[in-house]
Design an enzyme around this catalytic site. Sequence first.
Site, PDB file in Angstrom:
ATOM      1  N   LYS A  65       0.826  -1.212   0.000  1.00 13.57           N
ATOM      2  CA  LYS A  65       0.000   0.000   0.000  1.00 13.57           C
ATOM      3  C   LYS A  65       0.863   1.265   0.000  1.00 13.57           C
ATOM      4  CE  LYS A  65      -2.255  -0.911   3.836  1.00 13.57           C
ATOM      5  NZ  LYS A  65      -1.833  -2.245   4.272  1.00 13.57           N
ATOM      6  N   ARG A  88     -10.215   0.359   7.855  1.00  8.92           N
ATOM      7  CA  ARG A  88      -9.806  -1.024   8.119  1.00  8.92           C
ATOM      8  C   ARG A  88     -10.931  -1.847   8.724  1.00  8.92           C
ATOM      9  NH1 ARG A  88      -4.015   0.035   8.293  1.00  8.92           N
ATOM     10  NH2 ARG A  88      -2.853  -1.885   8.545  1.00  8.92           N
ATOM     11  N   ARG A 124      10.992  -7.158   5.688  1.00 10.40           N
ATOM     12  CA  ARG A 124      10.913  -5.736   6.040  1.00 10.40           C
ATOM     13  C   ARG A 124      11.322  -5.537   7.494  1.00 10.40           C
ATOM     14  NH1 ARG A 124       5.264  -2.660   5.293  1.00 10.40           N
ATOM     15  NH2 ARG A 124       4.794  -3.501   7.333  1.00 10.40           N
ATOM     16  N   ARG A 158      10.417  -1.515  12.768  1.00  7.02           N
ATOM     17  CA  ARG A 158       9.041  -1.413  13.262  1.00  7.02           C
ATOM     18  C   ARG A 158       8.775  -2.485  14.305  1.00  7.02           C
ATOM     19  NH1 ARG A 158       4.752  -0.400   8.462  1.00  7.02           N
ATOM     20  NH2 ARG A 158       3.518  -1.644   9.909  1.00  7.02           N
ATOM     21  N   ARG A 168      -1.526  -9.613  12.972  1.00 10.16           N
ATOM     22  CA  ARG A 168      -1.973  -8.597  11.999  1.00 10.16           C
ATOM     23  C   ARG A 168      -2.706  -9.251  10.823  1.00 10.16           C
ATOM     24  NH1 ARG A 168       3.542  -6.216  10.993  1.00 10.16           N
ATOM     25  NH2 ARG A 168       2.617  -4.922   9.370  1.00 10.16           N
TER      26      ARG A 168
HETATM   27  P1  ADP Z   1       0.524  -2.510   7.560  1.00  5.55           P
HETATM   28  O1  ADP Z   1      -0.757  -2.424   6.802  1.00  5.55           O
HETATM   29  O2  ADP Z   1       1.700  -2.857   6.720  1.00  5.55           O
HETATM   30  O3  ADP Z   1       0.429  -3.384   8.783  1.00  5.55           O
HETATM   31  P2  ADP Z   1       0.188   0.246   8.532  1.00  5.55           P
HETATM   32  O4  ADP Z   1       1.317   1.209   8.638  1.00  5.55           O
HETATM   33  O5  ADP Z   1      -0.910   0.584   7.592  1.00  5.55           O
HETATM   34  O6  ADP Z   1       0.908  -1.099   8.141  1.00  5.55           O
HETATM   35  O7  ADP Z   1      -0.455  -0.019   9.981  1.00  5.55           O
HETATM   36  C1  ADP Z   1       0.320  -0.389  11.088  1.00  5.55           C
HETATM   37  C2  ADP Z   1      -0.578  -0.557  12.330  1.00  5.55           C
HETATM   38  O8  ADP Z   1      -1.187   0.712  12.677  1.00  5.55           O
HETATM   39  C3  ADP Z   1      -1.759  -1.518  12.200  1.00  5.55           C
HETATM   40  O9  ADP Z   1      -1.390  -2.865  12.435  1.00  5.55           O
HETATM   41  C4  ADP Z   1      -2.714  -0.982  13.291  1.00  5.55           C
HETATM   42  O10 ADP Z   1      -2.323  -1.398  14.578  1.00  5.55           O
HETATM   43  C5  ADP Z   1      -2.501   0.530  13.202  1.00  5.55           C
HETATM   44  N1  ADP Z   1      -3.478   1.147  12.284  1.00  5.55           N
HETATM   45  C6  ADP Z   1      -3.191   1.734  11.086  1.00  5.55           C
HETATM   46  N2  ADP Z   1      -4.311   2.161  10.480  1.00  5.55           N
HETATM   47  C7  ADP Z   1      -5.351   1.834  11.280  1.00  5.55           C
HETATM   48  C8  ADP Z   1      -6.769   1.964  11.203  1.00  5.55           C
HETATM   49  N3  ADP Z   1      -7.355   2.539  10.131  1.00  5.55           N
HETATM   50  N4  ADP Z   1      -7.528   1.503  12.234  1.00  5.55           N
HETATM   51  C9  ADP Z   1      -6.958   0.916  13.298  1.00  5.55           C
HETATM   52  N5  ADP Z   1      -5.637   0.743  13.436  1.00  5.55           N
HETATM   53  C10 ADP Z   1      -4.823   1.180  12.452  1.00  5.55           C
END
Ligand code: ADP
Length: 194
Positions: free
Chosen positions: A14, A90, A129, A135, A146
Amino acid sequence: MYNLVVFGAPGSGKGTQSARLIDEYGLYHISTGELLRDHIARGTELGKIADSYISKGNLIPDQLMIDILDDTLANNPQTANGVIFDGFPRTIQQAEALNEMLGKRGSKVHAVVGLEVPEEELIDRLIKRGADSGRSDDNPETIKSRLDVYHNQTAPLRDFYTREGKYYGVKGSGNIDDIFAEIKDKLRPTRPNE
Ligand code: ADP
């Protein structure tokens, strides 16, 4: 004005594809993951709360996330010209809230691009990664939660947006340039004046 949601599992690319789409379409980028990691790095109150969820691989509670989004839209007038939403929504509740937030601003979600990547490849990418991202959530145990969270809470959005006639699925494995080209092709009919 054009609002695009970039949708996919953790590790689906993404962030990579969003970075290209911003250049291509000149949209404002909102990555909820980056926004939360920035708070964590700065040690803000929100950062402390966010970290307690993120480090376990859980989602931040819907209402908190929705309020953060509403604030971001309100405080950044450029968002009125169009936004790439990367990592939001999400959950169904977040998707309904997004429709409402954009609706009250006289706008809507124009398209959702879904990056589709096989599960084994996602795990592989996230572990790789993790070796250099630093991270806290790119470790084998958190990666598993996740992906579970993705299947249970996020994947149903695919049907939600398909019903709205806005979902455009793209094969998210292979060459990054080819994936980008396919995204642009699929989105062309949804773009204003193209
Ligand atoms: P990835 O999709 O690669 O796991 P992101 O950077 O999009 O990475 O998200 C990392 C974390 O941030 C998620 O696992 C969650 O804990 C939190 N997070 C991000 N966006 C949201 C959202 N829209 N609602 C709830 N938690 C979120």
